[in-house]
Design an enzyme around this catalytic site. Structure first.
Site, short mmCIF file in Angstrom:
data_model
loop_
_atom_site.label_atom_id
_atom_site.label_comp_id
_atom_site.label_asym_id
_atom_site.label_seq_id
_atom_site.Cartn_x
_atom_site.Cartn_y
_atom_site.Cartn_z
N GLY A 1 0.81 -1.22 0.00
CA GLY A 1 0.00 0.00 0.00
C GLY A 1 0.83 1.26 0.00
CB SER B 1 -0.12 4.12 -4.31
OG SER B 1 -1.31 4.01 -3.56
CG ASP C 1 -4.96 -6.50 -5.95
OD1 ASP C 1 -5.24 -6.27 -4.76
OD2 ASP C 1 -5.82 -6.62 -6.85
CB SER D 1 -2.47 -1.74 14.39
OG SER D 1 -3.70 -2.06 14.99
CE1 TYR E 1 -8.81 1.50 7.94
CE2 TYR E 1 -9.31 2.65 9.99
CZ TYR E 1 -8.40 2.25 9.03
OH TYR E 1 -7.07 2.60 9.17
CE LYS F 1 -5.80 -0.47 9.40
NZ LYS F 1 -4.40 -0.85 9.05
#
Length: 300
Positions: free
Chosen positions: A10, A12, A65, A143, A158, A162
């Site tokens: 992740g 980007s 991905d 986290s 979410y 998490k």
């Protein structure tokens, strides 16, 4: 400290992008993974390549991905082919959804769990055989303070995902310690600026349920909540503090890294709750004679 070979998911944007660049500037080889380099993230990959050339960094974008096992396996094999090993694996990929819990479909909850929990499992299954064979390594999990601190409404998918990821991280820490693999869990709090969390967040598919909430006692609640949440975050809250914390952990000597690092400008109480939770879990291992699992074994 010696140069580390690092794979981060992740990367980007947000914490991932900041961390990838900070680690590269600290002298490490960073494989900054993201999905769809040929499409939506093409500009981000190009920006990284230009930054790497301009500053003399070893920062490499890689297609990954986390929702695809073939993609995950291919990315790890590419890193191994290019760099020979993985010293540090950083689980950062994640996605936020915002809206009334009831208005999200079960499939949307499943998608959140797929990205934030199953994604880490896919990456682990691809990378850990290489790290276990090396008898050393570091896993860093990004986290959320929501797993133990204050939890505002409208973020249920979410927060649930998490919390699942945090629980998985703890179990992995115990099951990897005898392989010489160390674990640190980074616990960011709310950052309402600089991470694009709310800008890029998903929304409920059931628009009729959303309309019912808007027509009832929760009219304009989304705007009210975001405003109130933003007010708890100090003006000088800097998401780069998270990336700096990760760089510090990576550069620490083996065996001296903290199990958790909190980066919470809003001070929502997670540091207090996690301290109790982690102590209770540690005491259980002491009771059953497995306290050695609390520290990574030095095998080389």
């Amino acid at each position: 400290m010696p140069k580390k070979i690092i794979l981060i998911t992740g990367a980007s944007s947000g914490f991932g992008r900041l961390t990838a660049e900070a680690l590269a500037r600290a002298g490490h080889t960073v494989h900054a993974s993201m999905r769809d380099i040929a499409g939506r993230n093409g500009r981000n990959a190009t920006d990284m390549a230009e930054l790497s050339a301009r500053e003399g960094l070893d920062l490499r974008s890689v297609e990954l991905d986390v929702q695809s096992e073939p993609s995950t396996n291919a990315a790890v094999e590419k890193v191994i082919a290019e760099s020979g090993r993985i010293d540090v694996l950083i689980h950062n990929a994640g996605h936020m959804m915002f809206g009334p819990a009831e208005a999200f479909t079960p499939e949307q909850y499943a998608q959140q769990y797929d990205v934030n929990v199953l994604g880490t499992q896919r990456v682990n299954r691809a990378a850990l055989p290489h790290m276990r064979a090396a008898k050393q390594g570091l896993l860093i999990w990004v986290s959320s303070s929501s797993s133990a601190g204050g939890t505002p409404p409208y973020l249920a998918p979410y927060f649930a995902a998490k919390a699942g990821m945090d629980a998985l991280a703890i179990q992995y820490a115990r099951e990897l310690s005898r392989w010489g693999i160390e674990t640190t869990i980074i616990v960011p709090g709310a950052f309402t600026r600089g991470t694009n969390h709310f800008v890029h967040s998903g929304h409920p598919d059931d628009e009729q349920r959303v309309a019912e909430y808007e027509a009832g006692p929760y009219k304009n609640f989304a705007e009210e909540l975001q405003s109130r949440l933003a007010a708890t975050v100090p003006d000088d809250a800097d998401p780069e503090g998270v990336s700096r914390a990760i760089v510090d952990v990576v550069d620490m000597p083996f065996g001296e890294r903290p199990f958790r690092v909190h980066c919470d400008p809003a001070q929502d109480g997670a540091s207090v709750t996690f301290a109790v939770m982690d102590r209770v879990k540690a005491e259980m291992l002491h009771r059953i004679g497995l306290a050695d699992l609390l520290k990574p074994a030095k095998l080389i």
